[in-house]
Design a protein around this motif. Structure first.
Motif, PDB file in Angstrom:
ATOM      1  N   ARG A 154       0.789  -1.223   0.000  1.00  0.00           N
ATOM      2  CA  ARG A 154       0.000   0.000   0.000  1.00  0.00           C
ATOM      3  C   ARG A 154       0.828   1.283   0.000  1.00  0.00           C
ATOM      4  O   ARG A 154       0.284   2.361   0.088  1.00  0.00           O
ATOM      5  N   SER A 155       2.134   1.173  -0.075  1.00  0.00           N
ATOM      6  CA  SER A 155       2.964   2.375  -0.069  1.00  0.00           C
ATOM      7  C   SER A 155       4.003   2.290  -1.180  1.00  0.00           C
ATOM      8  O   SER A 155       4.207   1.248  -1.787  1.00  0.00           O
ATOM      9  N   SER A 156       4.679   3.401  -1.410  1.00  0.00           N
ATOM     10  CA  SER A 156       5.688   3.443  -2.469  1.00  0.00           C
ATOM     11  C   SER A 156       6.897   2.595  -2.076  1.00  0.00           C
ATOM     12  O   SER A 156       7.108   2.271  -0.902  1.00  0.00           O
ATOM     13  N   ASP A 157       7.698   2.238  -3.071  1.00  0.00           N
ATOM     14  CA  ASP A 157       8.901   1.436  -2.821  1.00  0.00           C
ATOM     15  C   ASP A 157       9.837   2.130  -1.839  1.00  0.00           C
ATOM     16  O   ASP A 157      10.396   1.494  -0.947  1.00  0.00           O
ATOM     17  N   SER A 180       9.126   4.375   0.479  1.00  0.00           N
ATOM     18  CA  SER A 180       8.558   4.359   1.832  1.00  0.00           C
ATOM     19  C   SER A 180       8.672   2.989   2.467  1.00  0.00           C
ATOM     20  O   SER A 180       8.992   2.862   3.657  1.00  0.00           O
ATOM     21  N   ARG A 181       8.409   1.947   1.668  1.00  0.00           N
ATOM     22  CA  ARG A 181       8.511   0.583   2.184  1.00  0.00           C
ATOM     23  C   ARG A 181       9.921   0.280   2.653  1.00  0.00           C
ATOM     24  O   ARG A 181      10.123  -0.266   3.734  1.00  0.00           O
ATOM     25  N   MET A 182      10.914   0.633   1.827  1.00  0.00           N
ATOM     26  CA  MET A 182      12.308   0.354   2.193  1.00  0.00           C
ATOM     27  C   MET A 182      12.717   1.154   3.417  1.00  0.00           C
ATOM     28  O   MET A 182      13.418   0.636   4.300  1.00  0.00           O
ATOM     29  N   HIS A 183      12.272   2.403   3.490  1.00  0.00           N
ATOM     30  CA  HIS A 183      12.605   3.237   4.646  1.00  0.00           C
ATOM     31  C   HIS A 183      12.056   2.606   5.927  1.00  0.00           C
ATOM     32  O   HIS A 183      12.766   2.512   6.937  1.00  0.00           O
ATOM     33  N   ARG A 184      10.808   2.175   5.890  1.00  0.00           N
ATOM     34  CA  ARG A 184      10.202   1.529   7.059  1.00  0.00           C
ATOM     35  C   ARG A 184      10.942   0.235   7.419  1.00  0.00           C
ATOM     36  O   ARG A 184      11.220  -0.024   8.588  1.00  0.00           O
ATOM     37  N   PHE A 185      11.219  -0.568   6.412  1.00  0.00           N
ATOM     38  CA  PHE A 185      11.886  -1.851   6.657  1.00  0.00           C
ATOM     39  C   PHE A 185      13.255  -1.624   7.293  1.00  0.00           C
ATOM     40  O   PHE A 185      13.587  -2.254   8.297  1.00  0.00           O
ATOM     41  N   VAL A 186      14.036  -0.726   6.726  1.00  0.00           N
ATOM     42  CA  VAL A 186      15.381  -0.469   7.252  1.00  0.00           C
ATOM     43  C   VAL A 186      15.306   0.142   8.652  1.00  0.00           C
ATOM     44  O   VAL A 186      16.124  -0.173   9.516  1.00  0.00           O
ATOM     45  N   SER A 187      14.311   0.980   8.916  1.00  0.00           N
ATOM     46  CA  SER A 187      14.206   1.570  10.250  1.00  0.00           C
ATOM     47  C   SER A 187      13.877   0.516  11.300  1.00  0.00           C
ATOM     48  O   SER A 187      14.279   0.638  12.459  1.00  0.00           O
ATOM     49  N   TRP A 188      13.180  -0.546  10.926  1.00  0.00           N
ATOM     50  CA  TRP A 188      12.863  -1.621  11.863  1.00  0.00           C
ATOM     51  C   TRP A 188      13.983  -2.643  11.983  1.00  0.00           C
ATOM     52  O   TRP A 188      14.248  -3.147  13.070  1.00  0.00           O
ATOM     53  N   PHE A 189      14.601  -2.999  10.863  1.00  0.00           N
ATOM     54  CA  PHE A 189      15.511  -4.141  10.843  1.00  0.00           C
ATOM     55  C   PHE A 189      16.971  -3.781  10.552  1.00  0.00           C
ATOM     56  O   PHE A 189      17.828  -4.648  10.594  1.00  0.00           O
ATOM     57  N   GLY A 190      17.251  -2.534  10.218  1.00  0.00           N
ATOM     58  CA  GLY A 190      18.621  -2.089  10.052  1.00  0.00           C
ATOM     59  C   GLY A 190      19.270  -2.447   8.735  1.00  0.00           C
ATOM     60  O   GLY A 190      20.436  -2.141   8.522  1.00  0.00           O
ATOM     61  N   ALA A 191      18.549  -3.109   7.841  1.00  0.00           N
ATOM     62  CA  ALA A 191      19.113  -3.513   6.554  1.00  0.00           C
ATOM     63  C   ALA A 191      17.970  -3.738   5.563  1.00  0.00           C
ATOM     64  O   ALA A 191      16.833  -3.980   5.963  1.00  0.00           O
ATOM     65  N   LYS A 192      18.309  -3.669   4.298  1.00  0.00           N
ATOM     66  CA  LYS A 192      17.327  -3.952   3.255  1.00  0.00           C
ATOM     67  C   LYS A 192      17.097  -5.458   3.166  1.00  0.00           C
ATOM     68  O   LYS A 192      17.978  -6.256   3.513  1.00  0.00           O
ATOM     69  N   PRO A 193      15.930  -5.869   2.684  1.00  0.00           N
ATOM     70  CA  PRO A 193      15.625  -7.302   2.594  1.00  0.00           C
ATOM     71  C   PRO A 193      16.645  -8.100   1.776  1.00  0.00           C
ATOM     72  O   PRO A 193      16.896  -9.268   2.092  1.00  0.00           O
ATOM     73  N   ILE A 194      17.253  -7.491   0.786  1.00  0.00           N
ATOM     74  CA  ILE A 194      18.248  -8.204  -0.026  1.00  0.00           C
ATOM     75  C   ILE A 194      19.416  -8.670   0.841  1.00  0.00           C
ATOM     76  O   ILE A 194      19.954  -9.755   0.655  1.00  0.00           O
ATOM     77  N   TYR A 195      19.790  -7.860   1.835  1.00  0.00           N
ATOM     78  CA  TYR A 195      20.908  -8.221   2.699  1.00  0.00           C
ATOM     79  C   TYR A 195      20.521  -9.335   3.682  1.00  0.00           C
ATOM     80  O   TYR A 195      21.363 -10.138   4.062  1.00  0.00           O
ATOM     81  N   LEU A 196      19.260  -9.384   4.068  1.00  0.00           N
ATOM     82  CA  LEU A 196      18.809 -10.510   4.879  1.00  0.00           C
ATOM     83  C   LEU A 196      18.852 -11.787   4.057  1.00  0.00           C
ATOM     84  O   LEU A 196      19.257 -12.842   4.544  1.00  0.00           O
ATOM     85  N   SER A 197      18.449 -11.689   2.797  1.00  0.00           N
ATOM     86  CA  SER A 197      18.490 -12.841   1.899  1.00  0.00           C
ATOM     87  C   SER A 197      19.933 -13.317   1.693  1.00  0.00           C
ATOM     88  O   SER A 197      20.212 -14.517   1.748  1.00  0.00           O
ATOM     89  N   ILE A 198      20.844 -12.390   1.474  1.00  0.00           N
ATOM     90  CA  ILE A 198      22.260 -12.735   1.303  1.00  0.00           C
ATOM     91  C   ILE A 198      22.791 -13.416   2.566  1.00  0.00           C
ATOM     92  O   ILE A 198      23.480 -14.436   2.494  1.00  0.00           O
TER      93      ILE A 198
END
Length: 143
Positions: A21-24, A26-44
């Motif tokens: 429901r939000s822009s890319d 905004s989504r990345m900003h929220r994700f990084v603020s919660w988890f400290g890294a982008k999802p790609i780095y969690l996958s790596i």
């Protein structure tokens, strides 16, 4: 194996938000603020833990949600009670799962260190924020 989209979806379940429901940005900003890294780095990180054999120690209990919990804990060092309430488990389960992955990440140093001229630069410089990186080693990586 799990992709960045899988980790993004897991993160947004923890945040109790709809990620479509939000822009890319905004989504990345929220994700990084919660988890400290982008999802790609969690996958790596997941792939490197799997490749190193670390996930075999957990057997069938290795779940990507637990790696997301570990990144959340590393990003926001709060009490176990608060974090366990955020993810909906008891404190002992949260603590056990997080420490399993934190220890696995800490043991990756030899497999993820890259040479950059005369300095050794850990991959986690790019994955975790510098304050979180200090948790793994109080002294700089030197060759």
């Amino acid at each position: 194996m799990y992709t960045q989209h899988d980790f993004e979806a897991i993160g947004f379940v923890i945040m109790r938000r709809e990620h479509n429901r939000s822009s890319d940005k905004s989504r990345m900003h929220r994700f990084v603020s919660w988890f400290g890294a982008k999802p790609i780095y969690l996958s790596i990180t997941w792939h490197k833990l799997a490749k190193s054999g670390w996930l075999e120690h957990a057997g069938h209990k290795a779940k990507p949600e637990h790696l997301v919990w570990a990144f959340m804990w590393l990003n926001c060092y709060s009490t176990t009670e608060i974090h366990s309430a955020q993810v909906g488990v008891d404190e002992k389960t949260f603590r056990d799962k997080v420490w399993f992955y934190v220890e696995g990440i800490a043991r990756l140093d030899k497999s993820v260190v890259r040479k950059k001229s005369l300095l050794c630069v850990p991959l986690f410089d790019y994955i975790l924020r510098p304050a979180s990186l200090a948790f793994f080693s109080p002294i700089p990586f030197l060759c």
